[in-house]
Each structure stands twice: as structure tokens, then as C-alpha cells.
Motif scaffolding. Structure first.
Motif, short mmCIF file in Angstrom:
data_model
loop_
_atom_site.label_atom_id
_atom_site.label_comp_id
_atom_site.label_asym_id
_atom_site.label_seq_id
_atom_site.Cartn_x
_atom_site.Cartn_y
_atom_site.Cartn_z
N VAL A 36 0.85 -1.20 0.00
CA VAL A 36 0.00 0.00 0.00
C VAL A 36 0.88 1.24 0.00
O VAL A 36 0.66 2.18 -0.78
N ALA A 37 1.90 1.26 0.86
CA ALA A 37 2.80 2.41 0.96
C ALA A 37 3.49 2.68 -0.37
O ALA A 37 3.59 3.84 -0.80
N ASP A 38 3.95 1.63 -1.03
CA ASP A 38 4.62 1.80 -2.33
C ASP A 38 3.68 2.38 -3.38
O ASP A 38 4.07 3.24 -4.16
N LYS A 39 2.44 1.90 -3.40
CA LYS A 39 1.47 2.37 -4.40
C LYS A 39 1.08 3.82 -4.18
O LYS A 39 0.85 4.56 -5.14
N LEU A 40 0.97 4.25 -2.92
CA LEU A 40 0.46 5.58 -2.62
C LEU A 40 1.53 6.66 -2.53
O LEU A 40 1.22 7.85 -2.60
N SER A 41 2.77 6.26 -2.39
CA SER A 41 3.87 7.22 -2.24
C SER A 41 3.94 8.17 -3.43
O SER A 41 3.85 7.76 -4.58
N GLY A 42 4.07 9.45 -3.12
CA GLY A 42 4.22 10.46 -4.16
C GLY A 42 2.92 11.01 -4.73
O GLY A 42 2.94 11.90 -5.58
N THR A 43 1.78 10.52 -4.26
CA THR A 43 0.49 11.04 -4.72
C THR A 43 0.34 12.48 -4.24
O THR A 43 0.62 12.79 -3.09
N THR A 44 -0.09 13.36 -5.13
CA THR A 44 -0.28 14.77 -4.76
C THR A 44 -1.76 15.13 -4.78
O THR A 44 -2.58 14.40 -5.32
N CYS A 45 -2.07 16.28 -4.20
CA CYS A 45 -3.45 16.77 -4.14
C CYS A 45 -3.44 18.23 -4.60
O CYS A 45 -2.88 19.09 -3.92
N GLY A 46 -4.05 18.49 -5.75
CA GLY A 46 -4.07 19.86 -6.27
C GLY A 46 -2.67 20.40 -6.44
O GLY A 46 -1.82 19.75 -7.02
#
Length: 82
Positions: free
Chosen positions: A53-63
Motif C-alpha cells: 500500500v505504501a509503495d502504491k500511494l507514495s508520491g500522490t499529490t493533491c491539487g
């Protein structure tokens, strides 16, 4: 293992996770933030391997932010599980 994490740079104020001895997420709770999105994330990650989960979500940004609740969740996991 219980993980309590205070994220930064996002609307969510606190993340509470429970991870079993096999690194499977058994509980996820988000306080504050976008309830619908965070409720959905909880449903998606329960039963999943925390490090995956951590690998998949790392680096996701918001706006325009350089982070997001998923990215902060990744940081919470990586800081607590090796």
C-alpha cells in the motif's frame, strides 16, 4: 501493531492504523479531511499488505500541494514498518 500518525500539509488531522504480524492492515481510521475519499481509502486498504500500500500511494499529490492524504499514509507506514 497500532500506528498513530499526525500528517502534515493535508486536511486530515490524524491517521490510526492497525497492522497484524504479517503486515496486513486490519483497521484504518482517518480523522478530519474529506470523509468520502478517506472512507474509500480505508475500504481499499484493509486486508492489504501495508508495505505494498505504501509503495502504491507514495508520491500522490493533491491539487497544487506536493503531498496528499494517500502520500501521508505512505509515510506513516514506512516510518513504522521496516
Amino acid at each position: 501493531m497500532k500506528i498513530t500518525f499526525v500528517p502534515s500539509g493535508v486536511c486530515c488531522q490524524q491517521m490510526n492504523l492497525e497492522v497484524d504480524d504479517n503486515n496486513i492492515i486490519t483497521k484504518a481510521e482517518f480523522i478530519g479531511g474529506c470523509n468520502g475519499n478517506l472512507s474509500g481509502i480505508s475500504k481499499l486498504i484493509i486486508g492489504q499488505n501495508a508495505l505494498e500500500v505504501a509503495d502504491k500511494l507514495s508520491g500522490t499529490t493533491c491539487g497544487q500541494k506536493d503531498t496528499s492524504c494517500p502520500d501521508q499514509l505512505s509515510k506513516a507506514i514506512k516510518q513504522n514498518i521496516k
